[in-house]
Design a protein around this motif. Structure first.
Motif, PDB file in Angstrom:
ATOM      1  N   CYS A   1     -14.579   0.466   1.773  1.00 10.44           N
ATOM      2  CA  CYS A   1     -13.202   0.358   2.286  1.00 10.44           C
ATOM      3  C   CYS A   1     -13.168   0.246   3.816  1.00 10.44           C
TER       4      CYS A   1
ATOM      5  N   SER B   1       0.956   4.120  -2.886  1.00  7.00           N
ATOM      6  CA  SER B   1       0.681   5.504  -2.509  1.00  7.00           C
ATOM      7  C   SER B   1       1.820   6.425  -2.938  1.00  7.00           C
TER       8      SER B   1
ATOM      9  N   VAL C   1      -8.913  -0.381   4.039  1.00  7.19           N
ATOM     10  CA  VAL C   1      -7.884   0.633   4.289  1.00  7.19           C
ATOM     11  C   VAL C   1      -7.829   0.934   5.777  1.00  7.19           C
ATOM     12  N   THR C   2      -6.679   0.709   6.391  1.00  4.78           N
ATOM     13  CA  THR C   2      -6.507   0.987   7.816  1.00  4.78           C
ATOM     14  C   THR C   2      -6.236   2.471   8.026  1.00  4.78           C
TER      15      THR C   2
ATOM     16  N   LEU D   1      -1.818   7.832   2.651  1.00  4.58           N
ATOM     17  CA  LEU D   1      -2.397   8.142   1.347  1.00  4.58           C
ATOM     18  C   LEU D   1      -2.809   9.605   1.258  1.00  4.58           C
TER      19      LEU D   1
ATOM     20  N   LEU E   1     -13.383   5.752  -2.619  1.00  3.89           N
ATOM     21  CA  LEU E   1     -13.049   4.873  -1.491  1.00  3.89           C
ATOM     22  C   LEU E   1     -14.306   4.146  -1.016  1.00  3.89           C
TER      23      LEU E   1
ATOM     24  N   CYS F   1     -11.037  -2.069  -1.295  1.00  7.16           N
ATOM     25  CA  CYS F   1      -9.780  -2.380  -0.604  1.00  7.16           C
ATOM     26  C   CYS F   1      -9.893  -1.956   0.866  1.00  7.16           C
TER      27      CYS F   1
ATOM     28  N   PHE G   1       0.837  -1.201   0.000  1.00 10.66           N
ATOM     29  CA  PHE G   1       0.000   0.000   0.000  1.00 10.66           C
ATOM     30  C   PHE G   1       0.875   1.256   0.000  1.00 10.66           C
TER      31      PHE G   1
ATOM     32  N   SER H   1     -11.764   7.733  10.082  1.00  9.62           N
ATOM     33  CA  SER H   1     -11.283   7.818   8.702  1.00  9.62           C
ATOM     34  C   SER H   1     -11.744   9.131   8.064  1.00  9.62           C
TER      35      SER H   1
ATOM     36  N   LEU I   1      -9.873   3.180  -5.194  1.00  5.07           N
ATOM     37  CA  LEU I   1      -9.455   2.130  -4.271  1.00  5.07           C
ATOM     38  C   LEU I   1     -10.654   1.345  -3.734  1.00  5.07           C
TER      39      LEU I   1
ATOM     40  N   GLN J   1      -2.706   3.486   6.909  1.00  5.96           N
ATOM     41  CA  GLN J   1      -2.636   3.510   5.451  1.00  5.96           C
ATOM     42  C   GLN J   1      -3.320   4.750   4.896  1.00  5.96           C
ATOM     43  N   LEU J   2      -4.486   5.066   5.429  1.00  4.99           N
ATOM     44  CA  LEU J   2      -5.226   6.224   4.944  1.00  4.99           C
ATOM     45  C   LEU J   2      -4.481   7.512   5.242  1.00  4.99           C
TER      46      LEU J   2
END
Length: 315
Positions: A129, A84, A103-104, A111, A126, A101, A80, A135, A98, A107-108
Motif C-alpha cells: 500500500c 471507510s 493509501v495516502t 481509516l 495493508l 491499494c 475511500f 504511515s 486493502l 486516507q490512512l
C-alpha cells in the motif's frame, strides 16, 4: 470463510447478487470481495459510486459478512472515505483487506479513526500500500487490531520499532513486516530497543527482509531479553548483504616464488571467507530439527503459523 466476488454491478449477475444479499442468503456469509467493481474501468465514475453505495447497503443488510476486501484498486478521496465509513458502522466485520491499494496519509488517518470506532475488526491487511514510516506512526494509534499485515511496503526499522512499541498499549499481538523493511545497522538499534521492552507482542515476521547477519543476531538477542518469553521472531529466507569476496591480484608476479605465495594466500583467504558462518545468518546452518520450540496455536485465522528459525526458549 467463503470468498465471494462478482464481475460488474452493471451486469445481471451483479444485480442478482445484490438481491441475494438483501434477502440474507446464507451462502454469501463470510468474505466479500469488492475489487471487481472498484477495478472496473468500464464504469463511469458516477455510476461506480452509485453501484458501490448499493452494494455496501446490501452488505449491511445481510449481517453475515465478516470480512471485506478491496484489492489493487485506485480510489478517489470520496470513494475511500465512503468505504471507510461503511467499515465504521459494520459491526459484524472482523477482517479488512486493502492490499494493493495505494493509501495516502490523510486516507490512512481517516481509516484508523473509523477502525477505532468499530472494535469488532481485529485483522487488518495493508500489504503493498506504499506505506512509509509516517504511515506506521498513524497505524500505531490502532486500538483493537490484533493482527496487522504490512508486507511489501516502504518503511524501515524506525517504522517497525514504532509499531512494536505501540503493542504495549493496544491489542496488537501479531505483526507481519515481511518483504518490507531494509534493516541495516543504522536502523536496527530502534527495533532492538523496542523488542527488549516488549511484553505483549507475540510474533514479528521479518521474512525476506534484507539484513546483515549482525543485524539478525542483534534482534535475536533483544528478543531473548524481552519480558515476554513467548515472543517469536521469523527470519527464514532473509536476503543477506555480504561483503564482496576478495579476488587474487591480476598483476603479473616478479618471479615463480611470488606466484606460489600469491596463489596460496588468495585461495586461503577466499576459502576462509566463503566458509565463515559470520557471513550468513545462523539460520542458514540449522535444520528444522534444531529449532528449540515451535509456535503454539497463538495466531488467529488469516495469519497461519510458520516454522520459526528464531525462537525464544522458555526459562
Amino acid at each position: 470463510m467463503l470468498g465471494i466476488s462478482f464481475r460488474s454491478s452493471a451486469s445481471p449477475e451483479s444485480a442478482a447478487l445484490v438481491k441475494r444479499l438483501k434477502a440474507k442468503d446464507a451462502a454469501l456469509r463470510g468474505k466479500f470481495d469488492l475489487s471487481p467493481v472498484l477495478n472496473d474501468s468500464a464504469l463511469p465514475p458516477e455510476r461506480r459510486k452509485e453501484t458501490l453505495k448499493e452494494l455496501l447497503k446490501a452488505i449491511h443488510s445481510h449481517k453475515g459478512i465478516t470480512a471485506l476486501a478491496w484489492n489493487n484498486a485506485v480510489l478517489s478521496e470520496k470513494e475511500f472515505k465512503h468505504l471507510s465509513e461503511h467499515v465504521k458502522s459494520e459491526k459484524p466485520l472482523a477482517e479488512l483487506d486493502l492490499s494493493g491499494c495505494p493509501v495516502t496519509l490523510p486516507q490512512l488517518d481517516f481509516l484508523v479513526s473509523c477502525l477505532n470506532s468499530n472494535r469488532s475488526v481485529g485483522t487488518l491487511h495493508l500489504s503493498n500500500c506504499r506505506l512509509g514510516n509516517k504511515s506506521c506512526e498513524l497505524l500505531s494509534k490502532l486500538c483493537s487490531i490484533h493482527t496487522l499485515t504490512l508486507k511489501q511496503n516502504e518503511f524501515d526499522g524506525l517504522g517497525i520499532s514504532c509499531l512494536v512499541e505501540a503493542a504495549e498499549n493496544s491489542l496488537l499481538r501479531n505483526l507481519d513486516c515481511s518483504y518490507s523493511a531494509l534493516l541495516q545497522n543504522d536502523k536496527v538499534a530502534a527495533v532492538a530497543k523496542a523488542l527488549v521492552k516488549s511484553q505483549k507482542l507475540v510474533s514479528l515476521y521479518l521474512q525476506h527482509d534484507r539484513m546483515s547477519p549482525s543485524v539478525e543476531s542483534s534482534l535475536r538477542n533483544a528478543a531473548q531479553q524481552a519480558p515476554n518469553k513467548g515472543l517469536q521472531l521469523y527470519f527464514e529466507y532473509a536476503e543477506v548483504f555480504r561483503k564482496p569476496t576478495p579476488r587474487p591480484s591480476t598483476e603479473q608476479p616478479a618471479d615463480r616464488s611470488s606466484v606460489i605465495s600469491a596463489s596460496g594466500v588468495g585461495e586461503s583467504q577466499s576459502s576462509a571467507i566463503l566458509a565463515s558462518e559470520d557471513d550468513y545468518p545462523s539460520s542458514a546452518f540449522r535444520s528444522a530439527s534444531s529449532v528449540t520450540r515451535t509456535p503454539t496455536s497463538i495466531l488467529p485465522e488469516g495469519l497461519p503459523p510458520r516454522s520459526p528459525l528464531s525462537s525464544v526458549a522458555s526459562p
